[in-house]
Scaffold this motif. Structure first.
Motif, short mmCIF file in Angstrom:
data_model
loop_
_atom_site.label_atom_id
_atom_site.label_comp_id
_atom_site.label_asym_id
_atom_site.label_seq_id
_atom_site.Cartn_x
_atom_site.Cartn_y
_atom_site.Cartn_z
N GLU A 122 4.03 1.27 -13.64
CA GLU A 122 3.04 2.12 -14.33
C GLU A 122 3.31 3.60 -14.08
N ALA A 123 3.67 3.96 -12.84
CA ALA A 123 3.97 5.35 -12.52
C ALA A 123 5.22 5.83 -13.25
N ALA A 136 2.49 -1.33 -9.81
CA ALA A 136 2.08 0.06 -9.56
C ALA A 136 3.25 1.01 -9.81
N ASN A 172 6.39 9.26 -15.33
CA ASN A 172 7.42 10.13 -14.76
C ASN A 172 8.71 10.02 -15.56
N LYS A 226 2.25 1.72 -3.48
CA LYS A 226 1.18 2.19 -4.37
C LYS A 226 0.91 3.68 -4.16
N THR A 227 0.94 4.13 -2.91
CA THR A 227 0.76 5.56 -2.62
C THR A 227 1.92 6.36 -3.18
N ALA A 237 3.78 5.51 -5.67
CA ALA A 237 3.64 5.49 -7.13
C ALA A 237 2.69 6.57 -7.61
N SER A 238 1.61 6.78 -6.89
CA SER A 238 0.67 7.85 -7.24
C SER A 238 1.36 9.22 -7.17
N ALA A 239 2.18 9.43 -6.15
CA ALA A 239 2.91 10.69 -6.02
C ALA A 239 3.95 10.85 -7.11
N ARG A 242 3.85 9.88 -10.13
CA ARG A 242 3.19 10.28 -11.38
C ARG A 242 3.18 11.80 -11.55
N GLU A 273 0.83 -1.21 0.00
CA GLU A 273 0.00 0.00 0.00
C GLU A 273 0.87 1.26 0.00
#
Length: 190
Positions: A55-56, A52, A60, A22-23, A25-27, A29, A19
């Motif tokens: 993909e990010a 995850a 980036n 994944k968080t 990875a969102s950042a 991006r 988790e």
């Protein structure tokens, strides 16, 4: 404006670590400053976390170096990765798009008997090696000379790093590079 970041996830469960990645990875991006990232996870990396992150990294383009390692106390060990074929495939796909990234993953466990994982890991290694010899630079311009392509082929074949690589991997890397632009290398002089 953070350019270098090292994160350690000690004493977290595999679920919590996944988790957290994944968080992150969102950042990633959205980040356009971070250039070097090291992730150290005591519980190892899961396939879900790897996918995850891959993909990010497709989005980036500022990150230049990522090291994923496992930790055991203060000592880094590289034997707890739980990345599967889908994760390695995602990293291989990402490396075709993000040609400036140096990705250091925990090595594949030699005890792995799943042929899909081995094939996906090998493809990821090929993509990484093509980036190391400058695939992005070679493809960035239509003005790339034949000599630059030949130099890249020479580096793939004779670089010191190749001593650690099986002959089949070197041949696969050279074939993949030739496949990118065969007309440039085999064009007849006017």
């Amino acid at each position: 404006n953070v350019q270098r970041l090292t994160l350690g996830m000690v004493q977290s469960s595999s679920f919590e670590a996944t988790e957290a990645v994944k968080t992150l990875a969102s950042a990633i991006r959205l980040d356009c400053n971070l250039e070097h990232l090291t992730l150290r996870m005591e519980s190892g990396f899961t396939d879900e976390a790897g996918m995850a992150l891959a993909e990010a990294l497709t989005v980036n383009k500022t990150l230049r170096e990522i090291t994923l390692s496992d930790t055991e106390g203060d000592r880094i060990v590289r034997n707890k990765a739980a990345l599967g074929a889908r994760s390695y495939q995602a990293f291989a796909t990402m490396l075709r798009v993000n040609t400036n990234l140096d990705l250091e993953l925990p090595p594949l466990d030699v005890a792995v008997r799943d042929e899909r994982i081995f094939e996906a890991y090998t493809q990821m290694q090929i993509e990484q090696r093509l980036n190391e010899v400058g695939r992005g630079r070679l493809l960035a311009s239509s003005q790339t000379t034949k000599e630059e392509w030949v130099d890249a082929l020479h580096e793939l074949n004779y670089d010191d790093v190749d001593d650690e690589q099986p002959e089949a991997l070197r041949v696969s890397c050279m074939y993949s590079l030739l496949h990118l632009n065969p007309s440039e290398l085999f064009a007849c002089p006017s």
